[in-house]
Scaffold this active site. Sequence first.
Site, short mmCIF file in Angstrom:
data_model
loop_
_atom_site.label_atom_id
_atom_site.label_comp_id
_atom_site.label_asym_id
_atom_site.label_seq_id
_atom_site.Cartn_x
_atom_site.Cartn_y
_atom_site.Cartn_z
N GLY A 71 0.81 -1.21 0.00
CA GLY A 71 0.00 0.00 0.00
C GLY A 71 0.85 1.26 0.00
N SER A 72 1.92 1.25 0.76
CA SER A 72 2.76 2.46 0.86
C SER A 72 3.34 2.82 -0.50
CB SER A 72 3.90 2.25 1.86
OG SER A 72 3.38 1.96 3.14
N ASN A 152 -7.78 4.08 8.76
CA ASN A 152 -7.20 2.90 9.40
C ASN A 152 -7.27 2.93 10.92
OD1 ASN A 152 -5.28 4.99 8.43
ND2 ASN A 152 -3.86 3.93 9.78
N GLN A 180 -7.73 -0.05 3.57
CA GLN A 180 -8.61 -0.59 4.60
C GLN A 180 -9.96 -1.01 4.04
OE1 GLN A 180 -8.04 -1.29 7.83
NE2 GLN A 180 -5.94 -0.55 7.75
N SER A 200 -3.62 -3.32 -0.60
CA SER A 200 -2.51 -4.09 -0.03
C SER A 200 -3.00 -5.46 0.44
CB SER A 200 -1.93 -3.31 1.14
OG SER A 200 -0.91 -4.08 1.76
N HIS A 202 -1.83 -7.76 2.57
CA HIS A 202 -1.77 -8.26 3.95
C HIS A 202 -2.89 -7.72 4.85
CE1 HIS A 202 0.17 -4.92 6.38
NE2 HIS A 202 0.44 -4.48 5.17
N CYS A 325 1.97 2.46 12.84
CA CYS A 325 3.08 3.32 12.41
C CYS A 325 3.42 4.38 13.45
CB CYS A 325 2.74 4.00 11.09
SG CYS A 325 1.95 2.87 9.97
#
Length: 396
Positions: A71-72, A152, A180, A200, A202, A325
Site C-alpha cells: 500500500g505504501s 485505518n 482498509q 494491499s 496483507h 506506524c
Amino acid sequence: MKVVYVDNAATTAMSDVAIDAMTPYLKEVYGNPSSLHTVGQIAKEALDDARARIARCINCQPREIYFTSGGSEADNQAIRSAALNGARKGKKHIVTTAFEHHAVLHTLKKLEKEGFEVTYLDVHKNGLITAREVEAALREDTALVTIMFANNEIGTVLPIAEIGEVCRKYGVVFHTDAVQAVGHIPVDVKAQNIDMLSLSAHKFHGAKGVGALYVKSGIPLQTFVDGGAQERGKRAGTENLGGIASMAAALEYAVEHMKENNKKIQSLRDKLIDGLLKIPHSKLNGDRCSRLPSNLNMCFEGIEGESLLLLLDAKGICASSGSACTSGSLDPSHVLLALGLPHEVAHGSLRISLCEYNTQEDVEIILNEVPKVVDYLRNISPVWEELEKGAKPHLI
Ligand SMILES: *Cc1c(COP(=O)(O)O)cnc(C)c1O
C-alpha cells in the site's frame, strides 16, 4: 494462554486459501515471468491470471492494475505521479485530509518542500468530510485530490463516490488509499468514480509486501523504480509472483464471503462497543454508522493508551492504540487530534480491529479484561485523582 488477536487493521493472518495459492510459486513454478522458456511462460500466465482476477474484484481492466510492494508504495507512486503530471501543466496544488495514512501524508510533506501547495481538509468530529468541502477546496491549479476510502485508525468510511463525482466534474485526478476498504466493503472503481486506487494484500489475509495500484486508462503513470520492462514499463523488478497469487486468491475469497463475514464481524463489533461504552468517561471515536464493520476505536479518560495496551498484551489481547506506524512515539495519534479531541483524551485510545477469525469468546475475554485494566490504571493515575476530586473537569 489464548491469544486474542484484534489488530487486523495493522495486519492479518494469512488464510489457508492464500497460502495454498502462494505455495506453488515458491516451489515448482519458480520461473521468471519475463523469461521466454516454458518455465517462465507458465509463471507469466499465472501473473496475467492474478491480474485479471484482481481487476475483476474492483471492476477495472487488467491493464489498469500495476503490482507494487504494498500500500505504501502504491500511495507514493500514485501521488508523485499525479503531482509530476500536474506540474508539467503548471498545476501544483493538491487536496487531501488531515487524517490520511502516513504513506500519503509524508509523501505530501515532501512535495510541499518541492514547491507544491497542499490543502489539508479538516475532518468533522465524527471522522467524516463531505464532497461539498472537497469541491470548495478545488482550484484552477489543483492537480490531485487524494482522500482515503476508510480510515485505518477510527474506521470511518468516507463518501468516496460523491467525492469522485466532484473530481470528475472539475476534471481533477482522484486517488484513494483504499487499503482498509478493499476486501472489506464493496469497492467498484467505475461506480465510485475513482481514477487511482491503492490496495494491499496483507490487510485481507494475503501475503505481506505485495499490493497494487489501479490507474484508470488514459491517466499517465510516472515511473519511480527504473529497470526492466515489468508492469508495462511502469514499475521495474521481477514480480513477487507468490505474493501476487496469494493476493488474487485472498481478494477473491474476501469479496465472495464479504456479506456473511461482515454480518458476523459487525455483530461482534457492536457487542464490544456497547459493552465498552459502559465504562464511565469513555467514548467511541468516529461515526457509529459510516464505519468499517471491523473497527472500534475508543477513548478512556485519565489513562495512557500505551499502558493499556501493555497490560492487555499481558492478558493475551493484541490490540492497538491507533496506527501501527505511530506506536513507539509518545505523540497522540494525528487522526484523533484531527477529530478535535484534546491531547489528554487522545492519549487514552484503544483500537480494536476484528476479522472473521474472531469469536464470541474473544469478545467475552475483551469485555472482561478491558474494564478491569482501565479501572486499575485509573486507580494509580494522578490525573484521574484530580478528575475525581473535581479539581479538573471531565472532558468526556
Ligand atoms: C496498512 C496501510 C497502508 C500501508 O500498506 P502497506 O502494504 O503496509 O505498505 C496504507 N494505507 C492504509 C490506510 C493502511 O491501512
